[in-house]
Design a protein around this motif. Sequence first.
Motif, PDB file in Angstrom:
ATOM      1  N   LYS A 169       0.826  -1.204   0.000  1.00  0.00           N
ATOM      2  CA  LYS A 169       0.000   0.000   0.000  1.00  0.00           C
ATOM      3  C   LYS A 169       0.865   1.260   0.000  1.00  0.00           C
ATOM      4  O   LYS A 169       0.480   2.289  -0.563  1.00  0.00           O
ATOM      5  N   GLU A 170       2.034   1.154   0.591  1.00  0.00           N
ATOM      6  CA  GLU A 170       2.957   2.299   0.609  1.00  0.00           C
ATOM      7  C   GLU A 170       3.673   2.457  -0.729  1.00  0.00           C
ATOM      8  O   GLU A 170       4.127   3.557  -1.069  1.00  0.00           O
ATOM      9  N   ASN A 171       3.764   1.360  -1.503  1.00  0.00           N
ATOM     10  CA  ASN A 171       4.520   1.376  -2.763  1.00  0.00           C
ATOM     11  C   ASN A 171       3.701   0.743  -3.892  1.00  0.00           C
ATOM     12  O   ASN A 171       4.037  -0.344  -4.382  1.00  0.00           O
ATOM     13  N   PRO A 172       2.611   1.377  -4.317  1.00  0.00           N
ATOM     14  CA  PRO A 172       1.775   0.793  -5.376  1.00  0.00           C
ATOM     15  C   PRO A 172       2.552   0.608  -6.674  1.00  0.00           C
ATOM     16  O   PRO A 172       3.285   1.496  -7.113  1.00  0.00           O
ATOM     17  N   GLY A 173       2.412  -0.594  -7.252  1.00  0.00           N
ATOM     18  CA  GLY A 173       3.070  -0.898  -8.516  1.00  0.00           C
ATOM     19  C   GLY A 173       4.521  -1.312  -8.394  1.00  0.00           C
ATOM     20  O   GLY A 173       5.168  -1.607  -9.410  1.00  0.00           O
ATOM     21  N   LYS A 174       5.061  -1.365  -7.194  1.00  0.00           N
ATOM     22  CA  LYS A 174       6.473  -1.731  -7.026  1.00  0.00           C
ATOM     23  C   LYS A 174       6.665  -3.244  -7.005  1.00  0.00           C
ATOM     24  O   LYS A 174       7.647  -3.761  -7.555  1.00  0.00           O
ATOM     25  N   TYR A 175       5.752  -3.958  -6.386  1.00  0.00           N
ATOM     26  CA  TYR A 175       5.955  -5.386  -6.157  1.00  0.00           C
ATOM     27  C   TYR A 175       5.392  -6.222  -7.313  1.00  0.00           C
ATOM     28  O   TYR A 175       4.350  -5.891  -7.906  1.00  0.00           O
ATOM     29  N   THR A 176       6.092  -7.293  -7.610  1.00  0.00           N
ATOM     30  CA  THR A 176       5.732  -8.162  -8.733  1.00  0.00           C
ATOM     31  C   THR A 176       5.274  -9.527  -8.236  1.00  0.00           C
ATOM     32  O   THR A 176       5.730 -10.017  -7.205  1.00  0.00           O
ATOM     33  N   TYR A 177       4.373 -10.101  -8.980  1.00  0.00           N
ATOM     34  CA  TYR A 177       3.962 -11.473  -8.666  1.00  0.00           C
ATOM     35  C   TYR A 177       4.000 -12.315  -9.941  1.00  0.00           C
ATOM     36  O   TYR A 177       3.766 -11.814 -11.050  1.00  0.00           O
ATOM     37  N   GLY A 178       4.282 -13.576  -9.761  1.00  0.00           N
ATOM     38  CA  GLY A 178       4.352 -14.483 -10.898  1.00  0.00           C
ATOM     39  C   GLY A 178       3.189 -15.453 -10.900  1.00  0.00           C
ATOM     40  O   GLY A 178       2.545 -15.695  -9.880  1.00  0.00           O
ATOM     41  N   SER A 179       2.920 -16.023 -12.073  1.00  0.00           N
ATOM     42  CA  SER A 179       1.905 -17.071 -12.196  1.00  0.00           C
ATOM     43  C   SER A 179       2.321 -18.014 -13.312  1.00  0.00           C
ATOM     44  O   SER A 179       3.239 -17.716 -14.081  1.00  0.00           O
ATOM     45  N   ALA A 180       1.624 -19.130 -13.414  1.00  0.00           N
ATOM     46  CA  ALA A 180       1.916 -20.097 -14.468  1.00  0.00           C
ATOM     47  C   ALA A 180       1.258 -19.718 -15.787  1.00  0.00           C
ATOM     48  O   ALA A 180       1.255 -20.515 -16.721  1.00  0.00           O
ATOM     49  N   GLY A 181       0.721 -18.516 -15.884  1.00  0.00           N
ATOM     50  CA  GLY A 181       0.135 -18.048 -17.132  1.00  0.00           C
ATOM     51  C   GLY A 181      -1.124 -17.235 -16.908  1.00  0.00           C
ATOM     52  O   GLY A 181      -1.772 -17.317 -15.867  1.00  0.00           O
ATOM     53  N   VAL A 182      -1.485 -16.449 -17.912  1.00  0.00           N
ATOM     54  CA  VAL A 182      -2.684 -15.615 -17.847  1.00  0.00           C
ATOM     55  C   VAL A 182      -3.925 -16.505 -17.773  1.00  0.00           C
ATOM     56  O   VAL A 182      -4.078 -17.454 -18.539  1.00  0.00           O
ATOM     57  N   GLY A 183      -4.800 -16.184 -16.827  1.00  0.00           N
ATOM     58  CA  GLY A 183      -6.047 -16.920 -16.698  1.00  0.00           C
ATOM     59  C   GLY A 183      -5.971 -18.148 -15.815  1.00  0.00           C
ATOM     60  O   GLY A 183      -6.995 -18.791 -15.567  1.00  0.00           O
ATOM     61  N   THR A 184      -4.782 -18.476 -15.324  1.00  0.00           N
ATOM     62  CA  THR A 184      -4.666 -19.620 -14.433  1.00  0.00           C
ATOM     63  C   THR A 184      -5.247 -19.260 -13.064  1.00  0.00           C
ATOM     64  O   THR A 184      -5.473 -18.090 -12.743  1.00  0.00           O
TER      65      THR A 184
END
Length: 344
Positions: A169-184
Amino acid sequence: MTILDRKGRHSPKRQTTRNTGLPRRWAIAAICSLSTLVLAPTIAKAQEFPSKPIHLIVPFAPGGITDISARLLASKLSERLKQSVIVENKAGGNQTIGAEYVATSPADGHTLIMGTMGSHAVNASLRKDLRFDVKTAFAPISVVTTQPLILVVNPQVATSLEELLSLMKENPGKYTYGSAGVGTTAHMAAELFQIQSGVKLVHIPYKGSGPMLTDLIGGRIDLAFDYAPTALPQVEGGRLRALAVTSAERADFSPKLPAMSEFIPNFAVTAWQGLFAPTNTPASIVDQLSKEVQLVMAMPEVVANLQAKGAKAGGNDPEEFNRFVQQEIEQWANVVRMNNIQPD
């Protein structure tokens, strides 16, 4: 020749079939009986199910929870149906390759798919380029397994969900998350997480959870939602830190791990795997398969096997499963629309 009855009256000549001397109605009855005898084996064979090996399609590469669930179910169904159930992995296209293969297969119950939230709910609204309609191309048979996801982070990012929420909340857009693909399922869990927590993250899609976890461990991304069978070994080895589970309540496989709903009211995401046939598969076959799945998923050894992997055995009738799928389609269509999610 005139035939007289006992009183000397003319009696009409009985009509007979040519060359047989039998009354016509007797001949017709004989022909019908003979036809029934000849066709009976063919009719019985047509009604027999399964009459050949069943192919169970998994729209992922081998090794994940969907593949694990499919192979466990296939082995038990093979025993019960006295017919081979062959698992085939047809990965790619955000699960659409395997789904299309089954959607266009003969509707005779011999080609099935282990569908997921992604393939049979999210793609209904996410993918507009499909050559089949996700909503109408399949006959739901039964849910097979369900399981929560685990929110895991690189150990350097945060020590608790409360801390992570504060940082994001203090750093919007800074943190990244991964997934096994779009829509998973993992991707959609993170999108719902952003909506309900009010944070903004950057999505990094991968072609599978393996490379995603490698980058998470290496610090190239910050967090991810993942399944217990692949996430927990990394957590236990100290390479990742688990912060919460996505189920509405704490999970049996890790009761000390908080549920996300303890910090984000009403948050809940349950991943699922379910069995589907092509639409127009005879109802008798769908019902037979559903009953077999329910029996298999109630077996103590199956329940124990899945619990060890952080999953719960399912099993329900086609009507109940269909209602559940329709609810999932509606829920995830709202998330796709609200976050303007686009396919790869």
